[in-house]
Design a protein around this motif. Sequence first.
Motif, PDB file in Angstrom:
ATOM      1  N   PHE A 116      18.113 140.052 101.878  1.00 10.77           N
ATOM      2  CA  PHE A 116      18.916 138.982 102.460  1.00 10.77           C
ATOM      3  C   PHE A 116      20.371 139.418 102.612  1.00 10.77           C
ATOM      4  N   TYR A 119      20.730 141.319 105.680  1.00 11.51           N
ATOM      5  CA  TYR A 119      20.881 140.450 106.844  1.00 11.51           C
ATOM      6  C   TYR A 119      22.318 139.943 106.962  1.00 11.51           C
ATOM      7  N   ALA A 157      16.905 135.460 114.132  1.00 12.37           N
ATOM      8  CA  ALA A 157      15.834 134.520 113.837  1.00 12.37           C
ATOM      9  C   ALA A 157      14.594 135.261 113.362  1.00 12.37           C
ATOM     10  N   LEU A 160      15.166 136.705 109.808  1.00 14.13           N
ATOM     11  CA  LEU A 160      15.113 135.699 108.739  1.00 14.13           C
ATOM     12  C   LEU A 160      13.709 135.157 108.545  1.00 14.13           C
ATOM     13  N   ALA A 161      12.967 134.981 109.657  1.00 13.54           N
ATOM     14  CA  ALA A 161      11.589 134.525 109.504  1.00 13.54           C
ATOM     15  C   ALA A 161      10.798 135.560 108.713  1.00 13.54           C
ATOM     16  N   ALA A 164      11.710 135.219 105.089  1.00 16.03           N
ATOM     17  CA  ALA A 164      11.106 134.039 104.476  1.00 16.03           C
ATOM     18  C   ALA A 164       9.626 134.289 104.165  1.00 16.03           C
ATOM     19  N   MET A 167       9.224 136.576 101.316  1.00 21.00           N
ATOM     20  CA  MET A 167       9.513 135.870 100.056  1.00 21.00           C
ATOM     21  C   MET A 167       8.326 135.064  99.574  1.00 21.00           C
ATOM     22  N   LEU A 168       7.486 134.664 100.532  1.00 20.37           N
ATOM     23  CA  LEU A 168       6.335 133.857 100.163  1.00 20.37           C
ATOM     24  C   LEU A 168       5.427 134.595  99.179  1.00 20.37           C
TER      25      LEU A 168
ATOM     26  N   PHE B   9       1.829 124.430 103.397  1.00 24.67           N
ATOM     27  CA  PHE B   9       2.570 125.405 104.190  1.00 24.67           C
ATOM     28  C   PHE B   9       2.130 125.352 105.651  1.00 24.67           C
ATOM     29  N   LEU B  43      16.156 127.394 117.609  1.00 23.68           N
ATOM     30  CA  LEU B  43      15.364 128.486 117.018  1.00 23.68           C
ATOM     31  C   LEU B  43      15.838 128.780 115.597  1.00 23.68           C
ATOM     32  N   LEU B  44      17.156 128.845 115.439  1.00 20.92           N
ATOM     33  CA  LEU B  44      17.684 129.168 114.113  1.00 20.92           C
ATOM     34  C   LEU B  44      17.421 128.029 113.131  1.00 20.92           C
ATOM     35  N   VAL B  47      14.040 128.416 111.749  1.00 19.98           N
ATOM     36  CA  VAL B  47      13.986 129.436 110.702  1.00 19.98           C
ATOM     37  C   VAL B  47      14.548 128.895 109.390  1.00 19.98           C
ATOM     38  N   LEU B  50      11.979 126.989 107.766  1.00 23.27           N
ATOM     39  CA  LEU B  50      10.965 127.877 107.185  1.00 23.27           C
ATOM     40  C   LEU B  50      11.401 128.359 105.803  1.00 23.27           C
ATOM     41  N   ILE B  51      12.695 128.729 105.688  1.00 23.39           N
ATOM     42  CA  ILE B  51      13.182 129.200 104.378  1.00 23.39           C
ATOM     43  C   ILE B  51      13.078 128.080 103.354  1.00 23.39           C
ATOM     44  N   VAL B  54       9.484 127.660 102.315  1.00 23.80           N
ATOM     45  CA  VAL B  54       9.045 128.742 101.424  1.00 23.80           C
ATOM     46  C   VAL B  54       9.592 128.521 100.022  1.00 23.80           C
ATOM     47  N   THR B  58       7.133 128.242  96.794  1.00 23.66           N
ATOM     48  CA  THR B  58       7.150 129.255  95.733  1.00 23.66           C
ATOM     49  C   THR B  58       7.954 128.814  94.516  1.00 23.66           C
ATOM     50  N   THR B  64      16.531 129.843  97.425  1.00 28.68           N
ATOM     51  CA  THR B  64      16.480 129.531  98.863  1.00 28.68           C
ATOM     52  C   THR B  64      17.622 128.608  99.261  1.00 28.68           C
ATOM     53  N   MET B  67      20.415 130.810  99.915  1.00 26.87           N
ATOM     54  CA  MET B  67      20.208 131.520 101.180  1.00 26.87           C
ATOM     55  C   MET B  67      20.505 130.614 102.366  1.00 26.87           C
ATOM     56  N   PHE B  71      23.263 131.051 105.204  1.00 28.37           N
ATOM     57  CA  PHE B  71      22.819 131.185 106.584  1.00 28.37           C
ATOM     58  C   PHE B  71      23.524 130.191 107.498  1.00 28.37           C
TER      59      PHE B  71
END
Lengths: 461, 106
Positions: A116, A119, A157, A160-161, A164, A167-168, B9, B43-44, B47, B50-51, B54, B58, B64, B67, B71
Motif C-alpha cells: 500500500f 501505491y 483503481a 488498489l483493487a 484489496a 489483502m483478502l 463478499f 470508479l475510484l 475501489v 471494495l477496501i 475486505v 477479514t 483498512t 488505508m 486513499f
Amino acid sequence: MYSWFILFPLLSVIILNLPFRGMMNKIAIWYALALSIAQVYLVLFPVNIVMPFLQLNLNADIISRAVLLCIAIVLFVTILSAKYLIKKEDKLFNFVNLLFICLAGMNGVTLVTDIFSLYVFIEITAVASYTLISFYKDKDAFEAAFKYIMLSAMASAMMLAGIALIMLISGDTGFFAIREALKVSPHSSLIVFAIAIFICALFIKGGLMPFHGWLPDAYSAAPAPVSVLLAGVVTKTLGIYGLIRIMVSVIGFDGPLKQALLFIGALSIVVGALAALGQSDFKRMLAYSSISQVGYIIIGLGTGTALGIFGAVFHLFNHAIFKSSLFLNSAAVESRLGTRDMDKMNGLASKMPVTGITSVISCLSAAGLPPLAGFWSKLIIIVALWVSGYRVYAVVAIMASVITLAYFLSLQRRVFFGRIKEDSMNIKEAGIGLTLPAVILTAIIIGVGIAFPFLRDAIKF
Amino acid sequence: MSAESLQLFCTFGIFIFMLAAIGVYCMLATYNLIRALIGVELLLKAVTLLIVAVGYITKHNALTQAMVITFIVIEVVVMTVAIGVVLGIRSHTNSLDARDIRNLKG
C-alpha cells in the motif's frame, strides 16, 4: 537512515516555503544540486545516521540502491538543465519544489516494504509529474497531462483493487506477509485475477506496449528538463522498478507469469522500435525508443533467473543514463533551432560539436555497441534468455537491436551528419547548462562500459 | 474464508462491480472532460468500497480504515490537479470537448 531519503526532500519543501522567500529563491537551485550530490554519496558510501523518532519500515537491497543512484544522477542533470532553460526565478523556484516532491515519491517507491505504501508513493510522484508536464501551461502539455491523468487513474483503481483482493487472503499489506500467504494458496482464481490487474496497472505506469498511449505525448509535450526526468527515472521507477520489486519480493516467478512478461517485453521491443523508425519529431522518436528499451528490461526480468534480473536492473541504470543524455541533446537542438522536426535539421555536428559527439555515444550505447555500457546490459539479458531456454526471445532481442541501430543512425544522419542547411549557418553550440550534463552522462556511459569487466566480481548480486 | 463471509463478499462484490462498470462506461461514453473525471471518481469510489468490504470480512478494520482515509486524501489531490488541467484546456480551446484536443496522436 533510509527514512532520510524520503523525509529530507519533504522537509526541504517546507523549509523553502517558510518566510524569507526572497533569499530562498536564490539558494533553492544550489540547495537542490547539493541534495542530489548528497544522495549519490549516501548511496555509494552508506552512513548510518540514527533517526531518533519516526521509524519508518524501509529496506534497501542492491536493486533499490542502483535505482536510488539513477534517481540522484538524473535529478542532478535535470536541475542543471533547468537552471539554464528556465529563466524566471519564480518559475525555477516552483520547479525545484515540485522536483523535491517527485524525489521524495521516487525514493519512497524504491525503499518501501509494503504494497500500500508503494501505491501511495507512486501516486505522490505521479501527481508531481502531472504538474511538471503542464508546467508551461501550453495546449499540448495540458492534453498530454490529461491523457496521463486518465490512464493513471485507471491504473490506480486497478492497483488498489488488486491490493484489496490480495489483502483478502493475506490480511496484511507487507511484502513478507503477502509472500507467505501466497505460498499457502497460490492458484485460487481470485488471487490470479488480483495479481493480473496489479501487474497491468504497473504496465500502464511504465508505458509498456499495449498500454503506452500516454507516453510519447507526455514525453514530447513536456518541457525539456521534465522530459529528461520523466524518461530517465519517473516512469522507470514507478512502473518498471515497481514491477521488479513486486516480482522479486512478493509474487515470485512461475510459468504463465514469465511467459506473459516475456511476451509483453518482446512486443514492446519490436513495436516500439518500428514505431520509432517512422517518427520525424526528435523527442517522439526518443519516447518510442524508450518503450523499446523498457521492453529489454522486462524481457530480462521475465527470465526469472538471477542473471536476467541483474541484466534488467543494469539496463534500467544504463537506460536512465543514455536516454537522459539524448533528451538533453534534443533540448540543446531545440533551444538553438526552435523546432524539434528532424526534417528541418541537417549537419548540426559541425556547429554543435559537443552535442553531436555526446549524442553519437549515447545512441551507440542504446544500440548496444561495445565497449559502451549499453552493450554489457544487453549482452547479459540475451545470455540470460539463451541460458534459460527462451531462444526465440533471444533472437528477437538481437534482431530488434539492429532496428535500434537503424533508427538511431537515421536520427544521427538527419540531425547531425551531412551538409548544414543555409538558414542554420550561424547556429552556435548550446550553453554550458546543456552540454555539461550531457558530457557528465557520456563520461558515465564510457566509464561504466570500460570498467564493467573489472567491476563484475565486485558487484555482489 | 468461510461460506457465510463468501456470500457476504459476493453481495458486496456485485454492487462494487456495478459501480465500477458505471464509472468505466461514463469515462468511455462521454466527450465532456468533466464528465470523464466524474467517471473516474465513480470508479475510484467503487475501489474504496471494495477496501472497506475486505476490511469488514477479514476483521482488519483498523488497517483498512487507515488505508481508506489515506486513499481519500490522495484522490482529492489527484482530482484537484486534474480539474486544474481541465481548466487549463478550457482556457486554450474555450470548450470542454475532448474532440478539440487532438493535436498529439498517442
